[in-house]
Design a protein around this motif. Structure first.
Motif, PDB file in Angstrom:
ATOM      1  N   ASP A  64       4.834   5.114 -13.693  1.00  0.00           N
ATOM      2  CA  ASP A  64       3.840   3.806 -13.209  1.00  0.00           C
ATOM      3  C   ASP A  64       3.610   4.156 -12.053  1.00  0.00           C
ATOM      4  OD1 ASP A  64       3.212   2.789 -15.805  1.00  0.00           O
ATOM      5  OD2 ASP A  64       5.341   2.100 -15.559  1.00  0.00           O
ATOM      6  N   PHE A  65       4.633   3.988 -10.944  1.00  0.00           N
ATOM      7  CA  PHE A  65       4.457   4.046  -9.731  1.00  0.00           C
ATOM      8  C   PHE A  65       5.262   5.160  -8.751  1.00  0.00           C
ATOM      9  CE2 PHE A  65       4.205  -0.358 -11.285  1.00  0.00           C
ATOM     10  CZ  PHE A  65       2.928  -0.650 -10.888  1.00  0.00           C
ATOM     11  N   ASN A 111       1.065  -1.020  -0.265  1.00  0.00           N
ATOM     12  CA  ASN A 111      -0.050  -0.166  -0.102  1.00  0.00           C
ATOM     13  C   ASN A 111       0.760   1.397  -0.073  1.00  0.00           C
ATOM     14  OD1 ASN A 111       0.678  -0.115   2.626  1.00  0.00           O
ATOM     15  ND2 ASN A 111      -1.165  -0.316   3.707  1.00  0.00           N
ATOM     16  N   ASP A 112       2.289   1.086   0.274  1.00  0.00           N
ATOM     17  CA  ASP A 112       3.029   2.120  -0.215  1.00  0.00           C
ATOM     18  C   ASP A 112       3.516   2.641  -1.382  1.00  0.00           C
ATOM     19  OD1 ASP A 112       3.278   2.705   2.754  1.00  0.00           O
ATOM     20  OD2 ASP A 112       4.663   1.313   2.925  1.00  0.00           O
ATOM     21  N   ILE A 113       3.011   1.810  -2.404  1.00  0.00           N
ATOM     22  CA  ILE A 113       3.274   1.811  -3.876  1.00  0.00           C
ATOM     23  C   ILE A 113       2.197   2.496  -4.188  1.00  0.00           C
ATOM     24  CG2 ILE A 113       3.850   0.562  -6.070  1.00  0.00           C
ATOM     25  CD1 ILE A 113       4.900  -1.651  -4.423  1.00  0.00           C
ATOM     26  N   LYS A 114       2.314   3.766  -4.644  1.00  0.00           N
ATOM     27  CA  LYS A 114       1.324   4.593  -5.438  1.00  0.00           C
ATOM     28  C   LYS A 114       1.342   4.543  -6.968  1.00  0.00           C
ATOM     29  CE  LYS A 114      -0.465   9.370  -5.211  1.00  0.00           C
ATOM     30  NZ  LYS A 114       0.020  10.710  -4.765  1.00  0.00           N
ATOM     31  N   THR A 115      -0.063   4.385  -7.523  1.00  0.00           N
ATOM     32  CA  THR A 115      -0.058   4.445  -8.888  1.00  0.00           C
ATOM     33  C   THR A 115      -0.339   5.735  -9.225  1.00  0.00           C
ATOM     34  OG1 THR A 115      -1.036   2.184  -8.974  1.00  0.00           O
ATOM     35  CG2 THR A 115      -1.378   3.594 -11.038  1.00  0.00           C
ATOM     36  N   ILE A 116       0.692   6.126 -10.190  1.00  0.00           N
ATOM     37  CA  ILE A 116       0.583   7.652 -10.457  1.00  0.00           C
ATOM     38  C   ILE A 116       0.341   7.893 -12.060  1.00  0.00           C
ATOM     39  CG2 ILE A 116       1.831   8.564  -8.634  1.00  0.00           C
ATOM     40  CD1 ILE A 116       3.984   8.809 -10.685  1.00  0.00           C
ATOM     41  N   GLY A 117       0.523   6.811 -12.830  1.00  0.00           N
ATOM     42  CA  GLY A 117       0.401   6.905 -14.207  1.00  0.00           C
ATOM     43  C   GLY A 117      -1.118   7.225 -14.565  1.00  0.00           C
ATOM     44  N   LEU A 118      -1.359   8.100 -15.771  1.00  0.00           N
ATOM     45  CA  LEU A 118      -2.719   8.528 -16.158  1.00  0.00           C
ATOM     46  C   LEU A 118      -3.404   7.379 -16.826  1.00  0.00           C
ATOM     47  CD1 LEU A 118      -2.157  12.037 -17.529  1.00  0.00           C
ATOM     48  CD2 LEU A 118      -2.832  11.441 -15.286  1.00  0.00           C
ATOM     49  N   ASP A 119      -2.959   6.038 -17.058  1.00  0.00           N
ATOM     50  CA  ASP A 119      -3.500   5.082 -17.371  1.00  0.00           C
ATOM     51  C   ASP A 119      -4.139   4.033 -16.450  1.00  0.00           C
ATOM     52  OD1 ASP A 119      -1.258   4.179 -16.640  1.00  0.00           O
ATOM     53  OD2 ASP A 119      -0.764   2.961 -18.765  1.00  0.00           O
ATOM     54  N   ASN A 120      -4.241   4.586 -15.113  1.00  0.00           N
ATOM     55  CA  ASN A 120      -5.012   3.793 -13.954  1.00  0.00           C
ATOM     56  C   ASN A 120      -6.431   3.732 -14.420  1.00  0.00           C
ATOM     57  OD1 ASN A 120      -6.169   5.789 -12.138  1.00  0.00           O
ATOM     58  ND2 ASN A 120      -4.168   6.849 -12.081  1.00  0.00           N
ATOM     59  N   LEU A 121      -7.093   3.177 -13.447  1.00  0.00           N
ATOM     60  CA  LEU A 121      -8.679   2.719 -13.812  1.00  0.00           C
ATOM     61  C   LEU A 121      -9.214   3.571 -12.576  1.00  0.00           C
ATOM     62  CD1 LEU A 121      -8.265  -0.835 -14.742  1.00  0.00           C
ATOM     63  CD2 LEU A 121      -8.643   0.942 -16.094  1.00  0.00           C
ATOM     64  N   ASN A 161      13.994  11.316  -8.003  1.00  0.00           N
ATOM     65  CA  ASN A 161      14.676  10.451  -9.072  1.00  0.00           C
ATOM     66  C   ASN A 161      13.741   9.446  -9.682  1.00  0.00           C
ATOM     67  OD1 ASN A 161      17.265  11.206  -8.833  1.00  0.00           O
ATOM     68  ND2 ASN A 161      17.483  10.326  -7.016  1.00  0.00           N
ATOM     69  N   SER A 162      13.945   9.074 -10.838  1.00  0.00           N
ATOM     70  CA  SER A 162      13.012   8.347 -11.568  1.00  0.00           C
ATOM     71  C   SER A 162      13.709   7.008 -11.961  1.00  0.00           C
ATOM     72  CB  SER A 162      12.468   8.848 -12.892  1.00  0.00           C
ATOM     73  OG  SER A 162      11.465   9.904 -12.639  1.00  0.00           O
ATOM     74  N   LEU A 163      13.268   5.874 -11.601  1.00  0.00           N
ATOM     75  CA  LEU A 163      13.931   4.659 -12.014  1.00  0.00           C
ATOM     76  C   LEU A 163      13.286   3.803 -12.908  1.00  0.00           C
ATOM     77  CD1 LEU A 163      16.517   3.117 -10.634  1.00  0.00           C
ATOM     78  CD2 LEU A 163      15.190   1.921  -8.967  1.00  0.00           C
ATOM     79  N   ILE A 164      13.986   3.221 -13.746  1.00  0.00           N
ATOM     80  CA  ILE A 164      13.694   2.366 -14.833  1.00  0.00           C
ATOM     81  C   ILE A 164      13.447   0.896 -14.091  1.00  0.00           C
ATOM     82  CG2 ILE A 164      13.839   1.293 -17.136  1.00  0.00           C
ATOM     83  CD1 ILE A 164      12.548   3.611 -17.606  1.00  0.00           C
ATOM     84  N   ILE A 165      12.725   0.052 -14.132  1.00  0.00           N
ATOM     85  CA  ILE A 165      12.910  -1.294 -13.681  1.00  0.00           C
ATOM     86  C   ILE A 165      12.363  -2.138 -14.912  1.00  0.00           C
ATOM     87  CG2 ILE A 165      12.102  -3.104 -12.389  1.00  0.00           C
ATOM     88  CD1 ILE A 165      11.569  -1.287 -10.214  1.00  0.00           C
ATOM     89  N   HIS A 166      13.283  -2.567 -15.684  1.00  0.00           N
ATOM     90  CA  HIS A 166      12.866  -3.190 -17.071  1.00  0.00           C
ATOM     91  C   HIS A 166      13.083  -4.681 -16.771  1.00  0.00           C
ATOM     92  CE1 HIS A 166      12.912  -3.476 -21.275  1.00  0.00           C
ATOM     93  NE2 HIS A 166      13.590  -4.655 -21.149  1.00  0.00           N
ATOM     94  N   ILE A 178      12.765   9.194   1.179  1.00  0.00           N
ATOM     95  CA  ILE A 178      13.394   9.426  -0.258  1.00  0.00           C
ATOM     96  C   ILE A 178      12.113   8.932  -1.396  1.00  0.00           C
ATOM     97  CG2 ILE A 178      14.826   9.253  -1.834  1.00  0.00           C
ATOM     98  CD1 ILE A 178      16.863   8.858   0.384  1.00  0.00           C
ATOM     99  N   THR A 179      11.770   9.721  -1.935  1.00  0.00           N
ATOM    100  CA  THR A 179      10.655   9.364  -3.015  1.00  0.00           C
ATOM    101  C   THR A 179      11.660   9.057  -4.309  1.00  0.00           C
ATOM    102  OG1 THR A 179       9.075  10.638  -1.983  1.00  0.00           O
ATOM    103  CG2 THR A 179       8.618  10.043  -4.250  1.00  0.00           C
ATOM    104  N   TYR A 180      11.072   7.714  -4.932  1.00  0.00           N
ATOM    105  CA  TYR A 180      11.296   7.448  -6.399  1.00  0.00           C
ATOM    106  C   TYR A 180      10.205   7.229  -7.044  1.00  0.00           C
ATOM    107  CZ  TYR A 180      15.965   6.538  -4.585  1.00  0.00           C
ATOM    108  OH  TYR A 180      17.408   6.431  -4.012  1.00  0.00           O
ATOM    109  N   ARG A 181      10.267   7.634  -8.428  1.00  0.00           N
ATOM    110  CA  ARG A 181       9.217   7.388  -9.452  1.00  0.00           C
ATOM    111  C   ARG A 181       9.717   6.114 -10.471  1.00  0.00           C
ATOM    112  NH1 ARG A 181       5.896  12.633 -11.782  1.00  0.00           N
ATOM    113  NH2 ARG A 181       4.794  13.131  -9.776  1.00  0.00           N
TER     114      ARG A 181
END
Length: 262
Positions: free
Chosen positions: A149-150, A126-136, A192-197, A158-161
């Protein structure tokens, strides 16, 4: 000018925009093939089950059937009842069904790996927030956007996108617009924005901090499969987690990325 207007009038049009649409036929909306979508949904279920068989036990959902119901069956029913499938029409001239499938596949895989993200960042789900505009959350505002996305706030405040990506063909790229968005966010908010691929084709995961990348030193390429957009390929040294192993902790990831950049 009057001759042109008279000509268009003889064609049956007084409005130039309407005439352009007439010739291009974009005003004709193809009916959605729901039988095809049902087959695609079946494949999504098969993909999730195959991934679940291959990854380390610690990142698997506690109840796979419940996960499938919540992320595939219920989402599809929600989109049907809110008329959201037509949002995928005329998306880069791709079939509506394929556009829906590609979006669903990425979203489902991202949600599947939430438990892994909890372990990496030492947070609760519940600490993972969905922020993308393609959420429902709001069907009226549903759309696609370059927003991450998150968003995750660690115990150190410390906040990460998180921009979550999936590779299904062994080709692992990052689009230029994602780098631009990450740099905008860092410049404005110091986040900071982190890509998880996740490369599901090869069973490995890369982590890339795209907040402070020097775009001038990136070897940009044009990818036809990405509508001709500029991308850069993720180097092998960024793939630091094999899906058969327990995921690394954030500090270990950051240390590795620091050494790569140096």
């Amino acid at each position: 000018m009057n001759d042109l207007r008279e000509y268009r009038k003889k064609l049956g049009f007084t409005n130039q925009t309407t005439l352009r649409k007439f010739f291009d036929s974009k005003d004709i909306v193809r009916e959605i093939d729901f039988n095809y979508i049902c087959s695609l949904n079946k494949r999504l279920i098969e993909i999730i089950k195959s991934v679940d068989n291959a990854v380390v036990e610690t990142i698997k959902p506690d109840d796979l059937d419940k996960f499938i119901d919540e992320n595939i069956t219920q989402v599809y029913e929600y989109m049907l009842s809110n008329g959201l499938l037509h949002k995928f029409s005329n998306n880069k001239q791709r079939q509506t069904e394929r556009s829906y499938y590609d979006w669903s596949r990425g979203r489902i895989i991202a949600n599947y790996f939430k438990k892994a993200m909890c372990l990496i960042f030492s947070v609760n789900e519940n600490d993972i927030k969905t922020i993308g505009l393609d959420n429902l959350d709001n069907p009226q505002s549903f759309t696609k956007a370059p927003t991450a996305d998150f968003e995750i706030k660690t115990s150190k405040n410390i906040t990460y996108r998180i921009e979550f990506q999936c590779g299904f063909q062994g080709i692992n790229d990052i689009k230029e617009h994602k780098v631009n968005e990450a740099q905008r966010v860092y410049n404005e908010y110091k986040i900071n924005s982190l890509i998880i691929h996740v490369d599901l084709f090869n069973g490995k995961v890369a982590f890339v901090d795209i907040s402070n990348i020097d775009g001038k030193n990136i070897n940009w390429e044009y990818r036809e499969q990405f509508e001709g957009k500029r991308v850069f390929n993720i180097g092998d040294n960024y793939f630091i987690w094999n899906l058969s192993d327990i995921p690394p902790k954030l500090n270990d990831i950051l240390n590795i990325l620091k050494n790569i950049n140096n």
